[in-house]
Scaffold this motif. Sequence first.
Motif, PDB file in Angstrom:
ATOM      1  N   THR A 125      -8.976   8.423 -11.546  1.00  0.00           N
ATOM      2  CA  THR A 125      -9.469   8.233 -10.184  1.00  0.00           C
ATOM      3  C   THR A 125     -10.982   8.165 -10.180  1.00  0.00           C
ATOM      4  O   THR A 125     -11.634   8.570 -11.142  1.00  0.00           O
ATOM      5  CB  THR A 125      -9.058   9.412  -9.259  1.00  0.00           C
ATOM      6  N   ASP A 126     -11.506   7.688  -9.057  1.00  0.00           N
ATOM      7  CA  ASP A 126     -12.968   7.553  -8.995  1.00  0.00           C
ATOM      8  C   ASP A 126     -13.586   8.790  -8.344  1.00  0.00           C
ATOM      9  O   ASP A 126     -12.931   9.805  -8.156  1.00  0.00           O
ATOM     10  CB  ASP A 126     -13.359   6.253  -8.282  1.00  0.00           C
ATOM     11  N   SER A 127     -14.842   8.663  -7.974  1.00  0.00           N
ATOM     12  CA  SER A 127     -15.551   9.854  -7.495  1.00  0.00           C
ATOM     13  C   SER A 127     -14.996  10.378  -6.183  1.00  0.00           C
ATOM     14  O   SER A 127     -15.192  11.534  -5.836  1.00  0.00           O
ATOM     15  CB  SER A 127     -17.034   9.532  -7.329  1.00  0.00           C
ATOM     16  N   LEU A 128     -14.292   9.518  -5.424  1.00  0.00           N
ATOM     17  CA  LEU A 128     -13.741   9.993  -4.163  1.00  0.00           C
ATOM     18  C   LEU A 128     -12.242  10.223  -4.274  1.00  0.00           C
ATOM     19  O   LEU A 128     -11.558  10.418  -3.279  1.00  0.00           O
ATOM     20  CB  LEU A 128     -14.007   8.970  -3.044  1.00  0.00           C
ATOM     21  N   GLY A 129     -11.731  10.174  -5.493  1.00  0.00           N
ATOM     22  CA  GLY A 129     -10.316  10.429  -5.675  1.00  0.00           C
ATOM     23  C   GLY A 129      -9.419   9.226  -5.449  1.00  0.00           C
ATOM     24  O   GLY A 129      -8.198   9.354  -5.382  1.00  0.00           O
ATOM     25  N   LYS A 130      -9.997   8.047  -5.327  1.00  0.00           N
ATOM     26  CA  LYS A 130      -9.127   6.886  -5.125  1.00  0.00           C
ATOM     27  C   LYS A 130      -8.547   6.460  -6.475  1.00  0.00           C
ATOM     28  O   LYS A 130      -9.220   6.495  -7.498  1.00  0.00           O
ATOM     29  CB  LYS A 130      -9.924   5.733  -4.520  1.00  0.00           C
ATOM     30  N   ASP A 131      -7.301   6.020  -6.428  1.00  0.00           N
ATOM     31  CA  ASP A 131      -6.617   5.653  -7.668  1.00  0.00           C
ATOM     32  C   ASP A 131      -7.177   4.360  -8.249  1.00  0.00           C
ATOM     33  O   ASP A 131      -7.197   3.325  -7.586  1.00  0.00           O
ATOM     34  CB  ASP A 131      -5.116   5.500  -7.389  1.00  0.00           C
ATOM     35  N   ILE A 132      -7.617   4.431  -9.476  1.00  0.00           N
ATOM     36  CA  ILE A 132      -8.252   3.269 -10.083  1.00  0.00           C
ATOM     37  C   ILE A 132      -7.263   2.164 -10.401  1.00  0.00           C
ATOM     38  O   ILE A 132      -7.556   0.982 -10.204  1.00  0.00           O
ATOM     39  CB  ILE A 132      -9.042   3.693 -11.336  1.00  0.00           C
ATOM     40  N   PHE A 133      -6.103   2.526 -10.875  1.00  0.00           N
ATOM     41  CA  PHE A 133      -5.115   1.515 -11.214  1.00  0.00           C
ATOM     42  C   PHE A 133      -4.821   0.629 -10.025  1.00  0.00           C
ATOM     43  O   PHE A 133      -4.855  -0.601 -10.099  1.00  0.00           O
ATOM     44  CB  PHE A 133      -3.838   2.201 -11.715  1.00  0.00           C
ATOM     45  N   SER A 134      -4.537   1.259  -8.884  1.00  0.00           N
ATOM     46  CA  SER A 134      -4.208   0.425  -7.730  1.00  0.00           C
ATOM     47  C   SER A 134      -5.426  -0.361  -7.268  1.00  0.00           C
ATOM     48  O   SER A 134      -5.323  -1.494  -6.816  1.00  0.00           O
ATOM     49  CB  SER A 134      -3.631   1.271  -6.596  1.00  0.00           C
ATOM     50  N   ARG A 135      -6.617   0.214  -7.398  1.00  0.00           N
ATOM     51  CA  ARG A 135      -7.815  -0.526  -7.001  1.00  0.00           C
ATOM     52  C   ARG A 135      -8.026  -1.744  -7.892  1.00  0.00           C
ATOM     53  O   ARG A 135      -8.468  -2.791  -7.435  1.00  0.00           O
ATOM     54  CB  ARG A 135      -9.047   0.374  -7.017  1.00  0.00           C
ATOM     55  N   VAL A 136      -7.676  -1.581  -9.161  1.00  0.00           N
ATOM     56  CA  VAL A 136      -7.811  -2.737 -10.044  1.00  0.00           C
ATOM     57  C   VAL A 136      -6.822  -3.827  -9.641  1.00  0.00           C
ATOM     58  O   VAL A 136      -7.163  -5.006  -9.536  1.00  0.00           O
ATOM     59  CB  VAL A 136      -7.592  -2.338 -11.523  1.00  0.00           C
ATOM     60  N   ILE A 137      -5.574  -3.416  -9.384  1.00  0.00           N
ATOM     61  CA  ILE A 137      -4.568  -4.415  -9.019  1.00  0.00           C
ATOM     62  C   ILE A 137      -4.920  -5.099  -7.697  1.00  0.00           C
ATOM     63  O   ILE A 137      -4.857  -6.315  -7.582  1.00  0.00           O
ATOM     64  CB  ILE A 137      -3.172  -3.765  -8.885  1.00  0.00           C
ATOM     65  N   TYR A 138      -5.311  -4.311  -6.711  1.00  0.00           N
ATOM     66  CA  TYR A 138      -5.671  -4.924  -5.436  1.00  0.00           C
ATOM     67  C   TYR A 138      -6.951  -5.732  -5.565  1.00  0.00           C
ATOM     68  O   TYR A 138      -7.159  -6.704  -4.850  1.00  0.00           O
ATOM     69  CB  TYR A 138      -5.819  -3.858  -4.345  1.00  0.00           C
ATOM     70  N   GLY A 139      -7.802  -5.265  -6.467  1.00  0.00           N
ATOM     71  CA  GLY A 139      -9.048  -5.999  -6.679  1.00  0.00           C
ATOM     72  C   GLY A 139      -8.794  -7.406  -7.175  1.00  0.00           C
ATOM     73  O   GLY A 139      -9.566  -8.327  -6.926  1.00  0.00           O
ATOM     74  N   ALA A 140      -7.647  -7.557  -7.857  1.00  0.00           N
ATOM     75  CA  ALA A 140      -7.301  -8.891  -8.334  1.00  0.00           C
ATOM     76  C   ALA A 140      -7.194  -9.862  -7.176  1.00  0.00           C
ATOM     77  O   ALA A 140      -7.519 -11.046  -7.289  1.00  0.00           O
ATOM     78  CB  ALA A 140      -6.004  -8.848  -9.123  1.00  0.00           C
TER      79      ALA A 140
END
Lengths: 311, 306, 334
Positions: free
Chosen positions: A90-105
């Motif tokens: 997770t990042d500094s605010l606790g957001k899940d990185i995996f999902s952020r990467v997928i949505y970032g796509a």
Amino acid sequence: MADNEAFAPKTADSLLDTEKTFKDKLAYFGRFLWRDKGGIIGLVVFLIVVLAAIFAPVITSQSPFDQNLRASKMPPAWQEGGDWEHPFGTDSLGKDIFSRVIYGARVSLMVGLFGVLIAGALGLIIGAIAGYVGGRLDAAIMGGVNLILSLPYLLFVVFIAAVLGRSLLNVILIFGITDAPIFARVTRGEVLRIRRSGYIESAISAGARWPRIIFDHIIPNLIGPLITLATFEMSAMIFYEAGLGFLGLSVPPNEFPTWGNMLAAGRKYMTSYPWMASFPGLAIMFTSLGMNLLGDWLRDVLDPRLRRSRK
Amino acid sequence: MTKYLLSKITQSLVLLFGVVFLVFFMVRITGDPAALMMPRESSPEQIEAFREKMGFNDPILVQFSRFLKGAVRGDFGASLHFKTPAMPLVLERLPATVQLASTGLLMAVIIGIPIGLVGGFTPGSLIDSIGRFIALMGQSVPNFWLGLMMIIYLGVGLGWFPTFGRDEWKSVVMPAFVLGLPVMGQLVRLTRSSVLEIRGEDFIRTAHSKGLKPNTIYTKHVFRNIAIPLISVIGVQFGYMLGGSIYIEAIFSWPGMGGLLEQSIGWRDFPLIQAIAVFTSLVVLALNLLTDLAYSIVDPRIRYGR
Amino acid sequence: MTKILQVKNLVTKFYTLDGVVNAVNGVSFDLDEGETLAIVGESGSGKSVTMMSLLGLIPMPPGKVEDGSAIFESEDGPRNLLEMSVEELRDIRGGQIGFIFQDPISTLNPILTIGDQIAETLTRHKGLTQDEARNQAIQLLEQVGIPDPELRYKAYPFQFSGGMRQRVMIAIAVSCTPKIIIADEPTTALDVTVQAQIVELFKQLREALDVAAIWITHDLGVVAGIADRVLVMYGGRPVEIATVDELYDNPQHPYTIGLLGALPRLDSEESKRLVSIKGTPPDLLIPLQHCPFAWRCEYAFDRCWEEIPPLYKVDERHQTSCFYDLEKGGPRHD
């Protein structure tokens, strides 16, 4: 005077038997596949990214927006302190990185796709007019094109982004407009080539009318180079978005995750929590690799002039 | 030849004018350059005062001629952040960027071209495959990310190289490598494809038919011909490296123009940004001109006007 | 008359991704000292590949010389070209066997001066110094009819016209006084008037140097003016070999007749149609076990589809590879 019969072989098996067995066909297909393995890998990678973007909610149950301060700064699942609920940490605010990467796509693909569509459409029109009309108009247009192309591209993209402010639309527009010259130049080149080769004159003298000429002669010749170019430029735009995000000029991170703004966020925690920056970067690399392989393959396949027997 | 050069110089000057115009225009796209340059929280009165001070209320043509005259003298006004003249601040940073870009280019050339040559002469060999891999990586790896990774793992982790600043000679290695990697990839590719293309040309067959020794064929016939596209690309890429080092300089805290640009964006210091933009463009245009000159020396067809 | 080149049963194939191209399928011919042999055929007949294979000038992956011998009377005595190493061949190329190629704009290096390109052959084979080579090159330029040779020495290929460039190529070819000159379609890319000049020049030089020549072309008109003997090729095979007169007066192979019939002649009857040969050349990817011309031949019969015809002797110095005897009007008996 011999009639047509004389030209048929007198014996059917004087021609070498060209019937291929199933094994031969398989071998031929296998060679074909191996020769173009780069393109196939590229295509597969590209499809993975597209499907991941589309089916994001299916792939990850985590939301890319949910903050969870207690679970912040968690390392990837396979490291000490990690958890499979947050596979990439997770990042500094606790957001899940995996999902952020997928949505970032999703963002990256949209930027790439729409950016290329705009640049391609603009460039196609401008280039075609310049190439077809020629003369002073051509010189003027190409002057403008060369001006934009000879400048430090990055600098001006950054400049404009700084002026216009941070939004997805701005990013897409900027790329669409600044990349149009490349499409214009390629289009113009092809149009000139077609003009010179006399296709058009022969078509006109054979009685073809304009819509026919455009669709049957001009467009097929343009498609190959333009699609190839589009693939490479799409990959480049994904890079540029990442770069802009890195400088804080793309979509703000709390609005929507993009690979670029994830890199920017990760940069701050680079030494202590390296995974925050690693994963979006890997995602960019993966996508870019795929698209470049695809582009290379498309270029070989679509350009009939380059089709020599490769040994 | 002189006609060629003169026309190129004229073109460059026109382009430079175009740049100045663009730069002038870009801060005015939103319609209110004062609002753009002032901090968000400023009151309308403060913005208006600023507008007066900067002359944004004058007719646009007056503003442009003022800007143009200033540009010609190298005067881009004062940096909003530093409150000192913008251009000297940029010039101060020039040597660092030049050092970075040159080192990067040197690396790219020294590694990239030989690999490309081998690849072109022995396609399908191991070295060729390595070369094509490098080319692919150079194109696909976002080099700022690579920079980050190198800092984490090679710099901090293994301690091989310093990760920021310009203090020792070793400091330049990582940023230069990262900056040069895409160019390296391009050079491998270009060299390889040029070699393959030239080798297939008829005049190479003629050279063989004369019974010339392989060395002669390589040096005189092949290499000289591939020099042409290579020079062109190297020149252009060097220009891009000089103008596009913003990310690398940012990551490695390298005190060059790119780093200054990154900071200026953060400060919204547009006069400074303008100065950087124009100066960098000038450098790039000058480089393109030099490349054209080199090109015309190597290729007699350009020299004698075909 | 000594035979300066004796080629027997040359077979060359190209192993490409689309299959094996049987470019040359058993070509044999001789060349006497001082003689000019023309090799005639359409595109794809294998005429260029034949000569290029002899000196290793074909691209060697895909290409491969599978069989045959080529005995050349070199300075060191009779040598089989096909058994020589690359280094040995390099000594012969340019030195004892000179080449002239078709399209001088692409066959000369665009960024070197033409003088340099002549001189480099001289320094390579005759060990001359730069200055000696330069002087000789200038002389050669004069011999081939290029005005202002001193000045033109420093010029570049793009500054010359097509005919001039071809003269330069000829200068290169004769520079080291070779025993054989191989000219691969040297006039095909030139205007008719320029063609005539080049042919004239060639004849002069041939006379002066007493050199043997192989002139590859598809143009029978040029052949008449320049050759002593002619070899007609089709589908990678020799189909007829004869002296020039014999060939034009008494052609024995249906293909040759077709070629000659297709040639407009000043002495033919008015309003006679130009006869073209029906059909298209054979696909070289398919290895043939029969006469390659059978599809297009008026006289083809069973045997033509079953075996490859060997070269039959029609006369002293006249051979043809055809199962049908035209003079007799029926199949040939061995």
